[in-house]
Design an enzyme around this catalytic site. Sequence first.
Site, PDB file in Angstrom:
ATOM      1  N   SER A 193     -12.552 -13.608   9.948  1.00 51.39           N
ATOM      2  CA  SER A 193     -13.407 -12.873  10.878  1.00 51.39           C
ATOM      3  C   SER A 193     -12.561 -11.876  11.680  1.00 51.39           C
ATOM      4  CB  SER A 193     -14.167 -13.854  11.775  1.00 51.39           C
ATOM      5  OG  SER A 193     -15.225 -13.216  12.444  1.00 51.39           O
ATOM      6  N   ASP A 303     -22.567 -14.577   5.307  1.00 49.31           N
ATOM      7  CA  ASP A 303     -21.669 -14.207   6.403  1.00 49.31           C
ATOM      8  C   ASP A 303     -22.436 -13.699   7.614  1.00 49.31           C
ATOM      9  OD1 ASP A 303     -18.881 -14.606   6.396  1.00 49.31           O
ATOM     10  OD2 ASP A 303     -18.600 -13.183   4.767  1.00 49.31           O
ATOM     11  N   HIS A 392     -20.916 -18.069   8.021  1.00 47.60           N
ATOM     12  CA  HIS A 392     -19.704 -17.377   8.437  1.00 47.60           C
ATOM     13  C   HIS A 392     -18.700 -18.387   8.984  1.00 47.60           C
ATOM     14  CE1 HIS A 392     -17.416 -13.882   9.758  1.00 47.60           C
ATOM     15  NE2 HIS A 392     -17.308 -14.396  10.976  1.00 47.60           N
TER      16      HIS A 392
END
Length: 486
Positions: A193, A303, A392
């Site tokens: 991320s 995600d 995610h």
Amino acid sequence: MSVTSTSLNGTFNGISEDGIEIFKGIKYANIPYRWAYAERIDDYDNGVFDCTQEGMACPQVLPFDYNIEKGPKEMPFDEFECSNLMITRPQGATNLPVFVWIHGGGNLAGNGYCSDHNPVPFVKHSIVAGRPVLHVMIEYRLSAFGYLAVPDTNGNWVGNWGARDQYTALQWISKHIVEFGGDPSQITIGGESAGSIGLHALMVHESMKPKEECIIHNVILSSGTMDRMGTGTISENAFKPIYDGIKTLVGDINTCSADELLEAQIKAGLDLGFYLQDDFFPPDWRNVRFKVSRVLLSDVIVDGTNFKNKINPAVRVTPENDFDHKVFKLYNISTEDTWEDYHYKMMLFKGDETFIRGNQQLELLFEQENIPVWRQLFDQIHPNDPSRLCHHAVDLYYMWDNWEMPEDKHAVARQYQDTLTKFVYGQDPWPVDKLHYVHDNQFEILDKSQFGDFRNVPALKFLLGFSAEELGELTKKYTGEGHYTL
């Protein structure tokens, strides 16, 4: 257990438990004042340092819902002491490959000492697998402390403090990790991320350097590129309005307390840590020639779950223009969809638009430069709650393997750790011309032509036809108020 280093001129006392040695809170740099460049420490003045306690994290608010059971760990915060790192190694480590990790959190929150990032199970399994790894986690400045642009004494806007911290930490590791048993010629850097976005930013920064001066060679990029975060001028990324808003609220931004600054940044609208187009980046940063040698590139099918609270009934979209109609067609969205179906399809769209599109762009750039890319689709669902899907950051469960979960999921974690340690050792984790597909407790090696079986290729091609700036404008109405979810 201690390391006494002549070159560092210091002694570092750590912890030894069950064959693992840990050194916490090693300061890699001094921060002389708020919004100052970090000053790398190369001489510790013959000091003796207690590295048995967790280091300081950057002050932060937690504007996120965490997708992890253990949640954010209560941490001591200090904006001037957060430039520290943690080394975790097998007992008696010498000349081991190094795996550096940059944590995520939107450049606003997070810390490497959080229990979900505990690297001990990873290092233990690397020993069992016959590929022992030395692991390094770095802390860096976040939120306004790390990503607010401010005018210097000459009126020039400066920023990217957090990104500069990250690079300073990598320089320290490259120069000094040998003192702790690491091999400076075998360093792999990974991030997920915002950690992956940050790593991409550092790769862009190094594109301005001669290759022989570069320290970033092997990288693991998981669900994050600079593509949609980007860099901007003061007006484009709204730094000045945010700066002005904070200053109005606190008065002197240089002397207000950390808590006052954090409270003001929320009111002023700083909801992600953006990058400033300054001398840390080349002007045409989207078209640089990367100097890295090997890349593992990964993403997750949903995600877009970190937008799940920002996709809410109040902003349910009705198609109004060609872009909207095309998105609805590509994701099979109907105005008649139930809220649950609409919500899921929108998360797929936001995941593609925000994360997977950027991975596709990077893969093309790497291939043009003949940089080998091991492409991975990590679609393994949440280990304890299937209703949370393959969200995610779900790969972190399996990377670190320090949660309570069914044994078959621990087996997946161990196999995933094997995959990563092979890459860290310079081995092929799977044939580079193949696709690695992780799902349903399986690790499949597929032909790259099968990518379209698991990702929405027509949608990605459509989205790649727009610039990041254009997408930013076109998709504003697709999300509303609400917290990001990590």
